[in-house]
Enzyme design. Structure first.
Site, short mmCIF file in Angstrom:
data_model
loop_
_atom_site.label_atom_id
_atom_site.label_comp_id
_atom_site.label_asym_id
_atom_site.label_seq_id
_atom_site.Cartn_x
_atom_site.Cartn_y
_atom_site.Cartn_z
N PRO A 91 32.43 46.19 41.00
CA PRO A 91 32.14 45.02 41.82
C PRO A 91 33.04 43.83 41.44
O PRO A 91 33.28 43.58 40.27
CB PRO A 91 30.68 44.71 41.50
CG PRO A 91 30.44 45.31 40.15
CD PRO A 91 31.38 46.46 40.01
N GLY A 92 33.54 43.14 42.46
CA GLY A 92 34.30 41.91 42.21
C GLY A 92 33.55 40.76 42.84
O GLY A 92 32.82 40.00 42.19
N ARG A 93 33.66 40.71 44.19
CA ARG A 93 33.01 39.67 44.98
C ARG A 93 31.52 39.49 44.65
O ARG A 93 31.02 38.38 44.52
CB ARG A 93 33.15 40.06 46.45
CG ARG A 93 32.67 39.10 47.47
CD ARG A 93 32.71 39.79 48.84
NE ARG A 93 33.93 40.54 49.02
CZ ARG A 93 35.04 40.06 49.58
NH1 ARG A 93 35.05 38.83 50.06
NH2 ARG A 93 36.12 40.80 49.70
N TYR A 129 38.14 35.58 45.20
CA TYR A 129 39.37 35.50 45.98
C TYR A 129 39.66 34.07 46.46
O TYR A 129 40.26 33.86 47.49
CB TYR A 129 39.34 36.49 47.16
CG TYR A 129 38.97 37.89 46.69
CD1 TYR A 129 39.90 38.66 46.00
CD2 TYR A 129 37.68 38.41 46.88
CE1 TYR A 129 39.55 39.93 45.53
CE2 TYR A 129 37.34 39.67 46.41
CZ TYR A 129 38.28 40.42 45.74
OH TYR A 129 37.94 41.66 45.27
N TYR A 148 41.85 35.95 57.01
CA TYR A 148 41.04 36.89 57.79
C TYR A 148 39.76 36.29 58.36
O TYR A 148 38.71 36.92 58.37
CB TYR A 148 40.76 38.21 57.05
CG TYR A 148 40.61 38.20 55.56
CD1 TYR A 148 41.52 38.87 54.77
CD2 TYR A 148 39.54 37.56 54.94
CE1 TYR A 148 41.39 38.90 53.39
CE2 TYR A 148 39.39 37.59 53.57
CZ TYR A 148 40.32 38.26 52.79
OH TYR A 148 40.18 38.28 51.44
N CYS A 181 50.37 21.81 55.93
CA CYS A 181 51.08 21.68 57.21
C CYS A 181 51.06 22.98 58.01
O CYS A 181 52.09 23.65 58.17
CB CYS A 181 52.51 21.24 56.95
SG CYS A 181 52.57 19.50 56.65
N GLU A 182 49.90 23.36 58.43
CA GLU A 182 49.68 24.55 59.26
C GLU A 182 48.48 24.24 60.14
O GLU A 182 47.43 23.86 59.61
CB GLU A 182 49.28 25.76 58.39
CG GLU A 182 50.36 26.42 57.60
CD GLU A 182 51.32 27.22 58.44
OE1 GLU A 182 50.91 27.77 59.46
OE2 GLU A 182 52.51 27.25 58.08
N1 PLP Z 1 38.07 48.17 43.38
C1 PLP Z 1 39.19 48.26 44.09
C2 PLP Z 1 40.07 49.44 43.92
C3 PLP Z 1 39.56 47.26 44.99
O1 PLP Z 1 40.69 47.36 45.70
C4 PLP Z 1 38.68 46.13 45.14
C5 PLP Z 1 39.01 45.05 46.08
O2 PLP Z 1 40.03 44.98 46.71
C6 PLP Z 1 37.53 46.08 44.36
C7 PLP Z 1 37.24 47.12 43.50
C8 PLP Z 1 36.59 44.93 44.44
O3 PLP Z 1 36.08 44.74 45.70
P1 PLP Z 1 34.95 43.65 45.94
O4 PLP Z 1 35.47 42.36 45.39
O5 PLP Z 1 34.79 43.59 47.41
O6 PLP Z 1 33.73 44.11 45.22
#
Ligand code: PLP
Length: 439
Positions: free
Chosen positions: A291-293, A390, A334, A361-362
């Site tokens: 997990p990142g997000r 992100y 996006y 400037c966009e």
């Molecule tokens: N793992 C991989 C291989 C990814 O490419 C990503 C995001 O691009 C993640 C994990 C994390 O995704 P998220 O931030 O949506 O949880």
């Protein structure tokens, strides 16, 4: 208004996060400013781990550091006992600088350079997620040169289309990532890896996309992979010890988003993996997720100061903030949606809709369209929620705008963890022109 984590309105009538008044934070550190609610990150990290523990499943929860990487962030991730996913030499270098335990680092990427792979081998990191045949060969050669063995996962594209934006969709067949699961590519990669005495194939990896709100895609991907594992068990007498199902768990940016809890995401997927392995009479592999997000997104809030405004009669009112696509490119990239409030008077009666413009400037540098707010004045502080993933990691110096600082807040205290970039920082790498013209 939906408040995440420790965010609330305090007795002064201001937005407070982690027990700290955001108006004071804006005064102390200036704006734009990224503010992270540390206890919410801890809660999320513990939530994922607890679910695996409850189900008695061996696991690794690897934080996808592309979402937000810094020395303090990775130290926090280490404090919480998570593993780490990096996708570049720079992310790996940050992990090393943060003293992150190397055996819990996993290295991703579809075009790792020789230097990056050598760095990973020299640091003896936990594993490399091999993406393609070019990398497989390169890695094999580097291992021979260094006479080193390395644990690997093979990244596969399972042919699943997760319901999300095209740019953040990665598990479908027509993707730049991974070995195809359907057309024999992955069998070839597995055969070559198993033949190598330098590559120790721990298992299989897939990541089907990001900001996903239900478990259908994960479940379909897991099923397809486990069916393959059953074939490989017969064909190669090989069964992986690890199945890495990636990240992508959605979060709530606005009212329209209805994510599951970390607990539900993980348990529903695990139950399916258990069912399918049992069906094929296979043992249960260790499950890794990335997990990142979902670990940091909702924990981040960006504070801006309102500056100019423009009224287009009978069309809309624009108000401009002191940042924009340089600190949050997601709306322009996006069409990402956000919610925001006035941090200095969040309870004032909402009067009309304003569209929040950045200062770049966009024309496309718009953060939020038609946001209901009280009557806005210059110098009000706008708090944009859910910018923790992100945001900083995609921040840039477009228009030579310095990147904002990052503060962590927890238990009533704030801590600067990334300094504001200065104009000197912006020209630090510039060299003077060696002029060929005699004036
Ligand atoms: N793992 C991989 C291989 C990814 O490419 C990503 C995001 O691009 C993640 C994990 C994390 O995704 P998220 O931030 O949506 O949880």
């Amino acid at each position: 208004m939906y408040f995440h984590g420790t965010s609330k309105i305090n007795e002064k009538g201001h937005l407070e996060i982690g027990g700290v008044d955001t108006v004071d934070l804006a005064k102390k550190h200036g704006t734009p400013l990224y503010v992270y609610d540390v206890s919410l990150i801890r809660e999320r990290a513990r939530g994922f781990k607890r679910t695996f523990d409850k189900l008695g499943i061996k696991s690794q929860v690897a934080y996808a550091s592309k979402a937000f990487s810094s020395i303090a962030m990775l130290s926090l991730v280490n404090e919480e006992g998570l593993s780490l996913d990096v996708v570049s030499g720079g992310e790996l270098y940050t992990a090393i600088a943060a003293n992150f335990p190397v055996d819990r680092i996993h290295f991703h990427g579809n075009n790792k350079s020789i230097e990056e792979l050598e760095l990973a081998l020299d640091y003896n990191i936990g594993c490399i997620v091999v993406d393609n045949f070019y990398e497989l060969e390169l890695l094999q050669q580097l291992c021979i040169k260094k006479d080193k063995q390395i644990p690997i996962l093979l990244r596969v594209t399972p042919g699943i289309e997760a319901h999300t934006h095209d740019y953040i969709l990665t598990g479908q067949e027509d993707s730049k990532f991974g070995f195809d699961l359907q057309n024999g590519q992955v069998e070839e990669a597995l055969r070559r890896s198993l033949e190598s005495k330098y590559l120790n194939v721990l298992g299989i990896h897939c990541h089907i996309g990001s900001q996903i709100f239900d478990t259908t895609g994960f479940i379909l991907a897991a099923r397809k992979i486990i069916d393959k594992l059953a074939e490989w068990n017969n064909q190669f007498s090989y069964f992986p010890s690890v199945l890495n199902l990636g990240g992508g768990f959605g979060i709530r940016y606005t009212d329209e988003d209805e994510p599951l809890s970390p607990d539900s995401y993980v348990s529903e997927i695990i139950i399916e993996v258990q069912k399918r392995t049992r069906f094929h009479n296979l043992s249960m592999p260790e499950i890794w997720i990335e997990p990142g997000r979902s670990l940091v997104g909702e924990a981040g809030t960006t504070l801006y100061t309102i500056g100019s405004s423009k009224d287009v009669p009978n069309v809309r009112k624009y108000i401009a903030v002191d940042g924009g696509m340089s600190d949050n490119i997601r709306p322009a990239l996006y069409e990402a949606k956000y919610e925001a409030i006035l941090a200095n008077r969040p309870t004032d009666e909402v009067k009309e809709k304003y569209s929040i413009a950045g200062k770049c400037c966009e024309s496309g540098d718009m953060l939020i369209w038609d946001l209901p707010l009280p009557n806005v004045e210059s110098n009000d502080i706008l708090a944009v929620f859910c910018t923790g993933a992100y945001g900083y990691s995609m921040a840039n110096n477009y228009n030579r705008i310095p990147r904002p600082p990052v503060v962590f807040v927890e238990s009533g205290e704030d801590q600067l963890v990334i300094k504001r970039e200065t104009y000197e920082d912006l020209i630090r790498l510039d060299l003077p022109l060696q002029s060929k013209i005699n004036l």
